[in-house]
Design a protein around this motif. Structure first.
Motif, PDB file in Angstrom:
ATOM      1  N   THR A   1       0.832  -0.813  -0.110  1.00  0.00           N
ATOM      2  CA  THR A   1      -0.369   0.190  -0.440  1.00  0.00           C
ATOM      3  C   THR A   1       1.034   1.167   0.103  1.00  0.00           C
ATOM      4  OG1 THR A   1      -0.321   0.431   2.081  1.00  0.00           O
ATOM      5  CG2 THR A   1      -2.151  -1.300   1.025  1.00  0.00           C
ATOM      6  N   VAL A   2       0.461   2.550  -0.383  1.00  0.00           N
ATOM      7  CA  VAL A   2       0.680   3.527  -0.335  1.00  0.00           C
ATOM      8  C   VAL A   2       0.174   4.650   0.301  1.00  0.00           C
ATOM      9  CG1 VAL A   2       1.793   5.848  -0.814  1.00  0.00           C
ATOM     10  CG2 VAL A   2       2.255   3.315  -2.298  1.00  0.00           C
TER      11      VAL A   2
ATOM     12  N   LYS B   1      -0.728  -2.335  -3.695  1.00  0.00           N
ATOM     13  CA  LYS B   1      -2.056  -2.349  -3.419  1.00  0.00           C
ATOM     14  C   LYS B   1      -3.021  -1.988  -3.407  1.00  0.00           C
ATOM     15  CE  LYS B   1      -1.079  -5.674  -0.770  1.00  0.00           C
ATOM     16  NZ  LYS B   1      -0.775  -6.778   0.765  1.00  0.00           N
ATOM     17  N   GLY B   2      -3.793  -1.274  -4.032  1.00  0.00           N
ATOM     18  CA  GLY B   2      -5.267  -1.067  -3.508  1.00  0.00           C
ATOM     19  C   GLY B   2      -6.404  -1.427  -2.902  1.00  0.00           C
ATOM     20  N   ASP B   3      -7.867  -0.829  -2.687  1.00  0.00           N
ATOM     21  CA  ASP B   3      -8.614  -1.173  -1.897  1.00  0.00           C
ATOM     22  C   ASP B   3      -9.400  -2.339  -3.183  1.00  0.00           C
ATOM     23  OD1 ASP B   3      -8.384   0.766  -0.543  1.00  0.00           O
ATOM     24  OD2 ASP B   3      -9.881   2.860  -1.713  1.00  0.00           O
ATOM     25  N   ARG B   4      -9.870  -3.038  -2.329  1.00  0.00           N
ATOM     26  CA  ARG B   4     -10.691  -4.523  -2.828  1.00  0.00           C
ATOM     27  C   ARG B   4     -10.491  -5.070  -4.206  1.00  0.00           C
ATOM     28  NH1 ARG B   4     -14.665   0.195  -2.985  1.00  0.00           N
ATOM     29  NH2 ARG B   4     -13.695   0.993  -4.283  1.00  0.00           N
ATOM     30  N   GLY B   5      -9.009  -5.353  -3.893  1.00  0.00           N
ATOM     31  CA  GLY B   5      -8.289  -6.080  -3.997  1.00  0.00           C
ATOM     32  C   GLY B   5      -7.341  -5.368  -5.906  1.00  0.00           C
ATOM     33  N   ALA B   6      -7.702  -4.623  -5.635  1.00  0.00           N
ATOM     34  CA  ALA B   6      -7.073  -3.851  -7.242  1.00  0.00           C
ATOM     35  C   ALA B   6      -5.098  -3.748  -6.596  1.00  0.00           C
ATOM     36  CB  ALA B   6      -7.455  -2.312  -7.026  1.00  0.00           C
ATOM     37  N   LEU B   7      -5.009  -3.932  -7.825  1.00  0.00           N
ATOM     38  CA  LEU B   7      -3.472  -3.854  -7.939  1.00  0.00           C
ATOM     39  C   LEU B   7      -2.805  -3.231  -9.071  1.00  0.00           C
ATOM     40  CD1 LEU B   7      -0.875  -5.651  -6.920  1.00  0.00           C
ATOM     41  CD2 LEU B   7      -1.445  -6.985  -8.966  1.00  0.00           C
ATOM     42  N   PHE B   8      -1.707  -2.218  -8.745  1.00  0.00           N
ATOM     43  CA  PHE B   8      -1.976  -1.060  -9.663  1.00  0.00           C
ATOM     44  C   PHE B   8       0.006  -0.418 -10.205  1.00  0.00           C
ATOM     45  CE2 PHE B   8      -5.127   1.026  -7.421  1.00  0.00           C
ATOM     46  CZ  PHE B   8      -6.061   1.024  -8.710  1.00  0.00           C
ATOM     47  N   VAL B   9       0.103  -0.244 -11.133  1.00  0.00           N
ATOM     48  CA  VAL B   9       0.967  -0.711 -12.137  1.00  0.00           C
ATOM     49  C   VAL B   9       1.308   0.836 -11.711  1.00  0.00           C
ATOM     50  CG1 VAL B   9       3.326  -0.410 -13.067  1.00  0.00           C
ATOM     51  CG2 VAL B   9       1.311  -2.227 -13.361  1.00  0.00           C
TER      52      VAL B   9
ATOM     53  N   TYR C   1       1.286   8.066  -9.170  1.00  0.00           N
ATOM     54  CA  TYR C   1       1.032   7.746 -11.114  1.00  0.00           C
ATOM     55  C   TYR C   1       0.605   6.493 -10.817  1.00  0.00           C
ATOM     56  CZ  TYR C   1       0.076   7.487 -15.369  1.00  0.00           C
ATOM     57  OH  TYR C   1      -0.173   7.099 -16.970  1.00  0.00           O
ATOM     58  N   ARG C   2      -0.377   5.768 -11.486  1.00  0.00           N
ATOM     59  CA  ARG C   2      -1.310   5.314 -11.352  1.00  0.00           C
ATOM     60  C   ARG C   2      -1.551   4.640 -13.226  1.00  0.00           C
ATOM     61  NH1 ARG C   2      -4.363   6.310  -6.721  1.00  0.00           N
ATOM     62  NH2 ARG C   2      -3.270   5.614  -4.699  1.00  0.00           N
TER      63      ARG C   2
ATOM     64  N   PRO D   1      -1.549  -5.180 -23.209  1.00  0.00           N
ATOM     65  CA  PRO D   1      -2.482  -6.893 -23.190  1.00  0.00           C
ATOM     66  C   PRO D   1      -2.159  -7.477 -22.098  1.00  0.00           C
ATOM     67  CG  PRO D   1      -2.199  -5.084 -25.502  1.00  0.00           C
ATOM     68  CD  PRO D   1      -1.826  -4.415 -24.773  1.00  0.00           C
ATOM     69  N   PRO D   2      -0.395  -7.682 -22.549  1.00  0.00           N
ATOM     70  CA  PRO D   2      -0.432  -8.889 -21.129  1.00  0.00           C
ATOM     71  C   PRO D   2      -0.598  -8.596 -19.841  1.00  0.00           C
ATOM     72  CG  PRO D   2       1.268  -7.836 -23.001  1.00  0.00           C
ATOM     73  CD  PRO D   2       0.341  -7.376 -22.752  1.00  0.00           C
ATOM     74  N   GLU D   3      -1.146  -7.969 -19.691  1.00  0.00           N
ATOM     75  CA  GLU D   3      -0.824  -7.483 -18.141  1.00  0.00           C
ATOM     76  C   GLU D   3      -2.211  -6.707 -17.519  1.00  0.00           C
ATOM     77  OE1 GLU D   3       3.446  -3.509 -18.275  1.00  0.00           O
ATOM     78  OE2 GLU D   3       1.149  -3.042 -18.113  1.00  0.00           O
ATOM     79  N   GLN D   4      -3.056  -7.495 -18.571  1.00  0.00           N
ATOM     80  CA  GLN D   4      -4.244  -7.102 -18.427  1.00  0.00           C
ATOM     81  C   GLN D   4      -4.926  -7.878 -17.467  1.00  0.00           C
ATOM     82  OE1 GLN D   4      -6.506  -5.923 -22.268  1.00  0.00           O
ATOM     83  NE2 GLN D   4      -5.294  -4.244 -22.353  1.00  0.00           N
ATOM     84  N   GLY D   5      -6.258  -7.627 -16.658  1.00  0.00           N
ATOM     85  CA  GLY D   5      -6.801  -9.883 -16.063  1.00  0.00           C
ATOM     86  C   GLY D   5      -5.837  -8.692 -14.647  1.00  0.00           C
ATOM     87  N   VAL D   6      -4.395  -8.378 -14.353  1.00  0.00           N
ATOM     88  CA  VAL D   6      -3.804  -8.285 -13.068  1.00  0.00           C
ATOM     89  C   VAL D   6      -3.452  -7.136 -12.962  1.00  0.00           C
ATOM     90  CG1 VAL D   6      -1.469  -8.628 -12.464  1.00  0.00           C
ATOM     91  CG2 VAL D   6      -2.200 -10.675 -13.841  1.00  0.00           C
ATOM     92  N   PHE D   7      -3.380  -5.889 -13.229  1.00  0.00           N
ATOM     93  CA  PHE D   7      -2.811  -4.931 -12.593  1.00  0.00           C
ATOM     94  C   PHE D   7      -4.329  -4.128 -12.999  1.00  0.00           C
ATOM     95  CE2 PHE D   7       0.974  -5.823 -13.448  1.00  0.00           C
ATOM     96  CZ  PHE D   7       1.542  -5.680 -12.253  1.00  0.00           C
ATOM     97  N   THR D   8      -5.109  -2.496 -12.717  1.00  0.00           N
ATOM     98  CA  THR D   8      -5.963  -2.165 -12.881  1.00  0.00           C
ATOM     99  C   THR D   8      -5.775  -0.883 -13.499  1.00  0.00           C
ATOM    100  OG1 THR D   8      -6.942  -3.441 -10.794  1.00  0.00           O
ATOM    101  CG2 THR D   8      -7.817  -1.027 -11.840  1.00  0.00           C
ATOM    102  N   PRO D   9      -5.856  -0.348 -14.064  1.00  0.00           N
ATOM    103  CA  PRO D   9      -5.783   0.852 -15.146  1.00  0.00           C
ATOM    104  C   PRO D   9      -6.084   1.795 -13.854  1.00  0.00           C
ATOM    105  CG  PRO D   9      -7.865   0.326 -15.461  1.00  0.00           C
ATOM    106  CD  PRO D   9      -7.038  -0.664 -15.306  1.00  0.00           C
ATOM    107  N   GLY D  10      -4.804   3.044 -13.594  1.00  0.00           N
ATOM    108  CA  GLY D  10      -5.065   4.507 -13.066  1.00  0.00           C
ATOM    109  C   GLY D  10      -6.067   4.870 -13.645  1.00  0.00           C
TER     110      GLY D  10
END
Length: 274
Positions: free
Chosen positions: A62-63, A89-97, A111-112, A118-127
């Motif tokens: 988290t930050v 690590k964000g809220d409700r299971g979100a994962l950000f780069v 900055y998120r 495409p290879p990151e989709q399904g793992v990371f959440t967009p900011g």
């Protein structure tokens, strides 16, 4: 803006050895400060090492959290702005780069990554935010790797007053020369079209996630000219002096500074179907 010296780090991230990466970051921060840099930019996800596999969540934090607090302490102690990448690590299971912007006064921005490859989709959440940060008389934005392929993002940052856009990458495959040719196709355009500096850097070498990164860093001026590059492929640091005079030569010339003549209302109406 005012003149500023920055450092763009080409960094070998040991995945997922956060402690080792933090120790090496500290060494590079000290080296950058000793050479007169007021800001150092590290590559995307350099703190934890890059991965697009679901198990990256095991090193996400988290930050604020231990990693961001350690980076903030280092920025305060060494009187330098530090831009560094992590899995957040964000809220409700979100994962950000995410990329931290730690300031000597204790300020901390994040900055998120807005565009998830495409290879990151399904793992990371967009900011969903496009912040612009400020250091003295310099305003800057941050984009992460795949973000740089979307011209509207750079234009939005320019409209918010950005003088510089830092573009940290974790871009695998190919040689440094091949990566340079790839970056030459779009990064100078982001600088030229928006009359701002673009600073890009990549991870270097192999990591334990089975990826190889060609180490490279570029500095591009508001005319789209390359004013600094490191194509060594090795961990290192590119220093670049960003000149207020170079900016004024473009933004002070009515035929070179395009942004004030952009017809924002027309584009908005066209999107609405008028």
């Amino acid at each position: 803006m005012k003149d500023i010296r920055i450092a763009a780090a080409i960094f070998h991230s040991a995945a997922p050895d956060i402690q080792k990466n933090m120790e090496r970051m500290t060494e590079m921060v000290l080296a950058a400060r000793s050479r007169g840099a007021h800001l150092i930019c590290f590559p995307e996800m350099n703190i934890c090492g890059y991965s697009s596999r679901p198990d990256i969540k095991t090193v996400a934090e988290t930050v604020p959290g231990p990693v961001s607090e350690a980076i903030s302490r280092l920025a305060r102690r060494e009187d330098i702005v530090i831009l560094a990448g992590m899995a957040e690590k964000g809220d409700r299971g979100a994962l950000f780069v995410s990329h931290l912007a730690a300031f000597p006064d204790g300020g901390l921005g994040v900055y998120r990554k807005v565009h998830i490859a495409p290879p990151e989709q399904g793992v990371f959440t967009p900011g969903n935010a496009v912040p612009v940060f400020e250091l003295a008389e310099i305003r800057f934005g941050i984009q992460l790797c795949y973000d740089a392929h979307f011209p509207d993002l750079s234009t939005l940052m320019a409209q918010k007053g950005a003088d510089v856009i830092f573009m940290p990458h974790a871009s695998p495959r190919g040689t440094p020369e091949e990566k340079y040719r790839s970056w030459r196709r779009h990064l100078p355009a982001r600088a030229f079209d928006n009359s701002l500096f673009v600073i890009a850097c990549n991870q270097a070498g192999e990591n334990s996630n089975g990826l190889y990164f060609p180490g490279i860093a570029l500095a591009i001026d508001p005319s789209g000219n390359i004013i600094g590059k490191d194509l060594s492929g090795r961990e290192g640091m590119l220093l670049a002096d960003l000149s207020a005079a170079a900016m004024e030569r473009v933004r002070g010339h009515k035929m070179r500074f395009f942004l004030p003549n952009r017809r924002q209302g027309l584009y908005e109406r066209a999107r609405g179907g008028d």
